[in-house]
Design an enzyme around this catalytic site. Structure first.
Site, mmCIF file in Angstrom:
data_model
loop_
_atom_site.group_PDB
_atom_site.id
_atom_site.type_symbol
_atom_site.label_atom_id
_atom_site.label_comp_id
_atom_site.label_asym_id
_atom_site.label_seq_id
_atom_site.Cartn_x
_atom_site.Cartn_y
_atom_site.Cartn_z
ATOM 1 N N THR A 11 4.802 -2.343 -3.875
ATOM 2 C CA THR A 11 4.592 -2.436 -5.491
ATOM 3 C C THR A 11 5.204 -0.851 -5.814
ATOM 4 O O THR A 11 5.231 0.196 -5.076
ATOM 5 C CB THR A 11 3.261 -2.630 -5.938
ATOM 6 N N LYS A 43 2.733 -6.774 -12.836
ATOM 7 C CA LYS A 43 1.771 -5.615 -12.291
ATOM 8 C C LYS A 43 1.303 -4.657 -13.305
ATOM 9 O O LYS A 43 0.382 -3.674 -13.035
ATOM 10 C CB LYS A 43 2.131 -5.126 -11.267
ATOM 11 N N GLY A 55 -1.639 -0.405 -14.801
ATOM 12 C CA GLY A 55 -0.762 -0.918 -13.808
ATOM 13 C C GLY A 55 -1.557 -0.547 -12.578
ATOM 14 O O GLY A 55 -2.289 0.127 -12.416
ATOM 15 N N SER A 134 4.236 1.915 -3.371
ATOM 16 C CA SER A 134 5.115 2.385 -1.963
ATOM 17 C C SER A 134 6.489 2.993 -2.584
ATOM 18 O O SER A 134 7.018 3.892 -2.220
ATOM 19 C CB SER A 134 5.660 1.288 -1.040
#
Length: 186
Positions: A11, A43, A55, A134
């Site tokens: 994500t 998200k 988020g 990430s």
């Protein structure tokens, strides 16, 4: 998390402030282990009648549980972002169920942006840029470069930075969603 169980990973969520506006965006990729299982996940959410952006990165179920708790905290504290964030951080650290949740949240209103974690962190960045997940560091670095070298608005910086992160991070795709809060009219 159970040892050996596949983990939802990846994500990229990015929040940027510029000229009174705040924008938050994310990619749409969800992975299970090394497999992409969804391409258009959303998200980033609008909370508190659209006045707060939130988020999440980490386990989807954990993140959604935390967002529900955060909304409860917002309701209990009159939609005050900082008070609700501090309350969630305290709950997250002390509640037996919540402290097992694996997620990170970025939340923002017209006045501030905050990073929330399960270790009790409630951090307001100095430069108004938050990158989580990430691909978060890639997106945040790109956003800082664009803030320093262009006059692009916040939403466009978020979009371009997420595109750069998608080119670098294998857990980030280019199915980008951006939400923005514009400055209030005088």
């Amino acid at each position: 998390m159970r040892e050996g169980a596949p983990r939802l990973a990846g994500t990229t969520v990015l929040c940027v402030r510029r000229a009174g506006a705040v924008a938050m965006g994310s990619d749409g990729q969800v992975t299970l282990g090394t497999t992409v299982v969804k391409h258009n996940a959303v998200k980033v959410r609008r909370l508190a009648d659209g006045k707060i952006l939130a988020g999440f990165a980490g386990s989807a179920a954990d993140s959604l549980s935390l967002l529900e708790r955060f909304q409860e905290c917002l309701g209990a504290h009159g939609k005050n972002l900082l008070r609700a964030a501090v309350e969630l951080a305290k709950l997250w650290r002390t509640d037996r169920m919540l402290r097992r949740l694996e997620s990170v949240l970025a939340v923002a209103d017209q006045d501030m942006s905050l990073l929330l974690s399960g270790t009790g962190d409630v951090i307001e960045p100095d430069d108004g840029v938050i990158g989580i997940g990430s691909g978060g560091p890639y997106a945040a670095a790109a956003a800082r470069a664009l803030l320093g070298s262009t006059e692009l608005p916040a939403a466009e910086i978020v979009r371009k930075s997420l595109e750069i992160a998608a080119d670098l991070c294998i857990y980030t795709n280019n199915k980008i969603v951006v939400e923005e809060l514009q400055p209030c009219a005088p």
